[in-house]
Design an enzyme around this catalytic site. Structure first.
Site, PDB file in Angstrom:
ATOM      1  N   LYS A   1      17.256   2.950   1.959  1.00 25.40           N
ATOM      2  CA  LYS A   1      18.099   2.770   3.154  1.00 25.40           C
ATOM      3  C   LYS A   1      19.223   1.823   2.759  1.00 25.40           C
ATOM      4  O   LYS A   1      19.138   0.620   3.049  1.00 25.40           O
ATOM      5  CB  LYS A   1      17.306   2.070   4.258  1.00 25.40           C
ATOM      6  CG  LYS A   1      16.202   2.846   4.911  1.00 25.40           C
ATOM      7  CD  LYS A   1      15.667   1.984   6.079  1.00 25.40           C
ATOM      8  CE  LYS A   1      14.303   2.394   6.514  1.00 25.40           C
ATOM      9  NZ  LYS A   1      13.743   1.477   7.530  1.00 25.40           N
TER      10      LYS A   1
ATOM     11  N   ASP B   1      14.434  -1.315   1.678  1.00 17.28           N
ATOM     12  CA  ASP B   1      15.068  -1.550   2.970  1.00 17.28           C
ATOM     13  C   ASP B   1      16.016  -2.749   2.828  1.00 17.28           C
ATOM     14  O   ASP B   1      17.130  -2.592   2.342  1.00 17.28           O
ATOM     15  CB  ASP B   1      13.927  -1.775   3.973  1.00 17.28           C
ATOM     16  CG  ASP B   1      14.396  -1.929   5.401  1.00 17.28           C
ATOM     17  OD1 ASP B   1      15.431  -1.368   5.753  1.00 17.28           O
ATOM     18  OD2 ASP B   1      13.712  -2.618   6.168  1.00 17.28           O
TER      19      ASP B   1
ATOM     20  N   LYS C   1       0.820  -1.191   0.000  1.00 14.02           N
ATOM     21  CA  LYS C   1       0.000   0.000   0.000  1.00 14.02           C
ATOM     22  C   LYS C   1       0.861   1.251   0.000  1.00 14.02           C
ATOM     23  O   LYS C   1       0.451   2.316  -0.404  1.00 14.02           O
ATOM     24  CB  LYS C   1      -0.883   0.036   1.249  1.00 14.02           C
ATOM     25  CG  LYS C   1      -1.749  -1.161   1.464  1.00 14.02           C
ATOM     26  CD  LYS C   1      -2.463  -1.014   2.835  1.00 14.02           C
ATOM     27  CE  LYS C   1      -3.034  -2.301   3.295  1.00 14.02           C
ATOM     28  NZ  LYS C   1      -3.492  -2.210   4.710  1.00 14.02           N
ATOM     29  N   GLY C   2       2.083   1.117   0.520  1.00 10.73           N
ATOM     30  CA  GLY C   2       2.905   2.279   0.855  1.00 10.73           C
ATOM     31  C   GLY C   2       3.175   3.276  -0.258  1.00 10.73           C
ATOM     32  O   GLY C   2       3.357   4.459   0.005  1.00 10.73           O
TER      33      GLY C   2
ATOM     34  N   ASP D   1       3.719   3.606   6.709  1.00 10.69           N
ATOM     35  CA  ASP D   1       2.962   3.411   7.943  1.00 10.69           C
ATOM     36  C   ASP D   1       3.772   2.728   9.033  1.00 10.69           C
ATOM     37  O   ASP D   1       4.790   2.087   8.778  1.00 10.69           O
ATOM     38  CB  ASP D   1       1.740   2.540   7.668  1.00 10.69           C
ATOM     39  CG  ASP D   1       2.134   1.067   7.478  1.00 10.69           C
ATOM     40  OD1 ASP D   1       2.996   0.791   6.625  1.00 10.69           O
ATOM     41  OD2 ASP D   1       1.611   0.201   8.217  1.00 10.69           O
TER      42      ASP D   1
ATOM     43  N   PHE E   1      13.437   3.736  11.119  1.00 11.83           N
ATOM     44  CA  PHE E   1      12.085   3.475  10.655  1.00 11.83           C
ATOM     45  C   PHE E   1      11.356   4.811  10.501  1.00 11.83           C
ATOM     46  O   PHE E   1      11.324   5.616  11.426  1.00 11.83           O
ATOM     47  CB  PHE E   1      11.333   2.556  11.628  1.00 11.83           C
ATOM     48  CG  PHE E   1      10.153   1.894  10.979  1.00 11.83           C
ATOM     49  CD1 PHE E   1      10.312   0.720  10.250  1.00 11.83           C
ATOM     50  CD2 PHE E   1       8.888   2.458  11.066  1.00 11.83           C
ATOM     51  CE1 PHE E   1       9.222   0.117   9.623  1.00 11.83           C
ATOM     52  CE2 PHE E   1       7.797   1.858  10.443  1.00 11.83           C
ATOM     53  CZ  PHE E   1       7.974   0.687   9.725  1.00 11.83           C
ATOM     54  N   VAL E   2      10.797   5.030   9.329  1.00  9.18           N
ATOM     55  CA  VAL E   2      10.140   6.314   9.057  1.00  9.18           C
ATOM     56  C   VAL E   2       8.669   6.122   8.695  1.00  9.18           C
ATOM     57  O   VAL E   2       8.271   5.057   8.225  1.00  9.18           O
ATOM     58  CB  VAL E   2      10.867   7.091   7.935  1.00  9.18           C
ATOM     59  CG1 VAL E   2      12.239   7.555   8.384  1.00  9.18           C
ATOM     60  CG2 VAL E   2      10.969   6.262   6.664  1.00  9.18           C
TER      61      VAL E   2
ATOM     62  N   ARG F   1       0.166   7.088   7.663  1.00 15.63           N
ATOM     63  CA  ARG F   1       0.347   7.177   6.213  1.00 15.63           C
ATOM     64  C   ARG F   1      -0.020   8.563   5.700  1.00 15.63           C
ATOM     65  O   ARG F   1       0.471   9.018   4.678  1.00 15.63           O
ATOM     66  CB  ARG F   1      -0.557   6.169   5.490  1.00 15.63           C
ATOM     67  CG  ARG F   1      -0.151   4.720   5.651  1.00 15.63           C
ATOM     68  CD  ARG F   1      -0.945   3.874   4.660  1.00 15.63           C
ATOM     69  NE  ARG F   1      -0.974   2.469   5.016  1.00 15.63           N
ATOM     70  CZ  ARG F   1      -0.029   1.591   4.695  1.00 15.63           C
ATOM     71  NH1 ARG F   1       1.024   1.991   4.015  1.00 15.63           N
ATOM     72  NH2 ARG F   1      -0.131   0.334   5.040  1.00 15.63           N
TER      73      ARG F   1
HETATM   74  P1  IMP Z   1      12.315  -4.790   2.166  1.00 14.57           P
HETATM   75  O1  IMP Z   1      11.813  -6.038   1.520  1.00 14.57           O
HETATM   76  O2  IMP Z   1      12.992  -5.039   3.472  1.00 14.57           O
HETATM   77  O3  IMP Z   1      13.162  -3.920   1.262  1.00 14.57           O
HETATM   78  O4  IMP Z   1      11.040  -4.031   2.626  1.00 14.57           O
HETATM   79  C1  IMP Z   1      10.464  -3.055   1.941  1.00 14.57           C
HETATM   80  C2  IMP Z   1       9.107  -2.734   2.494  1.00 14.57           C
HETATM   81  O5  IMP Z   1       9.083  -2.699   3.928  1.00 14.57           O
HETATM   82  C3  IMP Z   1       8.774  -1.334   2.056  1.00 14.57           C
HETATM   83  O6  IMP Z   1       8.170  -1.354   0.790  1.00 14.57           O
HETATM   84  C4  IMP Z   1       7.879  -0.860   3.163  1.00 14.57           C
HETATM   85  O7  IMP Z   1       6.553  -1.262   2.915  1.00 14.57           O
HETATM   86  C5  IMP Z   1       8.401  -1.565   4.402  1.00 14.57           C
HETATM   87  N1  IMP Z   1       9.344  -0.679   5.113  1.00 14.57           N
HETATM   88  C6  IMP Z   1      10.691  -0.755   5.153  1.00 14.57           C
HETATM   89  N2  IMP Z   1      11.232   0.216   5.887  1.00 14.57           N
HETATM   90  C7  IMP Z   1      10.195   0.975   6.327  1.00 14.57           C
HETATM   91  C8  IMP Z   1      10.107   2.168   7.123  1.00 14.57           C
HETATM   92  O8  IMP Z   1      11.100   2.762   7.583  1.00 14.57           O
HETATM   93  N3  IMP Z   1       8.852   2.647   7.332  1.00 14.57           N
HETATM   94  C9  IMP Z   1       7.726   2.053   6.838  1.00 14.57           C
HETATM   95  N4  IMP Z   1       7.779   0.946   6.086  1.00 14.57           N
HETATM   96  C10 IMP Z   1       8.991   0.406   5.834  1.00 14.57           C
HETATM   97 MG    MG Z   2       6.214  -1.211   0.431  1.00 13.60          MG
END
Ligand code: IMP
Ligand code: MG
Length: 190
Positions: free
Chosen positions: A128, A100, A40-41, A156, A149-150, A162
């Site tokens: 990140k 992330d 959703k982000g 969210d 974490f943001v 959000r």
């Molecule tokens: P990854 O698979 O670890 O790269 O995760 C990515 C997903 O985790 C992102 O698309 C976000 O939905 C969530 N996410 C990662 N870091 C944050 C954060 O700092 N705030 C909110 N959601 C996050």
């Molecule tokens: Mg996401």
């Protein structure tokens, strides 16, 4: 009033999103790219990004996530809906709000590439790099941030924040405020 530890103001985000949109418009001027948006982000970022594009394009949505419980990292990835468009030969831009560990995107990239796309690039509002566990090549990045974490602008913490027009760090007081209102969603209106 809540005290926010802001990383990027609404104005800074607007400026950067416009820059990204003009870069993409210049790069894809001779094709009709297909944006695949990660829900959703990325919904707020995308809404602003596409309104600043000056080229014809199409959009599709997919839901996949690796954060199953608030800010706790989880290696597991779930995908909910599937891409409806025919991807063969298409120039695809995958839109995420934050990269992330890279787990979500690397899985998705494999899936999309298996459809014989013409090209594939990743666009993210936030990155990140120091949290990366899997290598992912990201072509368009709004801002690089440290491993904190943001929330805000679509991002969210347990479905909250959000709607903030800026991006802020998730502080202990923001966490606490979510905990304090945890059951409110379950109270039925009379
Ligand atoms: P990854 O698979 O670890 O790269 O995760 C990515 C997903 O985790 C992102 O698309 C976000 O939905 C969530 N996410 C990662 N870091 C944050 C954060 O700092 N705030 C909110 N959601 C996050
Ligand atoms: Mg996401």
């Amino acid at each position: 009033m809540e005290e926010y530890k802001k990383l990027f103001s609404s104005e800074e985000i607007t400026t950067r999103v416009r820059e990204l949109a003009s870069e993409i418009s210049a790069d894809y001027g001779d094709s009709v790219p297909l944006f695949i948006i990660l829900l959703k982000g990325a919904f707020i970022f995308t809404a602003d990004l596409v309104r600043n594009l000056t080229i014809p394009h199409e959009i599709d949505f997919i839901t996949a996530w690796s954060y199953l419980d608030g800010s706790r990292r989880s290696g597991a990835i779930e995908m909910i809906n599937h891409i409806r468009a025919n991807l063969e030969g298409r120039h695809v831009i995958l839109i995420d709000e934050i990269v992330d560990t890279g787990h979500t995107l690397s899985r998705l990239i494999d899936t999309i590439e298996s459809h014989k796309v013409g090209s594939l690039r990743v666009c993210t509002l936030l990155d990140k790099p120091s949290a990366r566990k899997t290598e992912v090549s990201v072509h368009y990045t709004g801002f690089r941030i440290p491993d904190v974490f943001v929330v805000g602008y679509g991002l969210d913490y347990r479905e909250r924040y959000r709607n903030l027009p800026f991006i802020a760090e998730l502080t202990p007081s923001l966490r606490e405020s979510v905990r304090a209102t945890d059951n409110f969603g379950k109270i039925r209106a009379r």
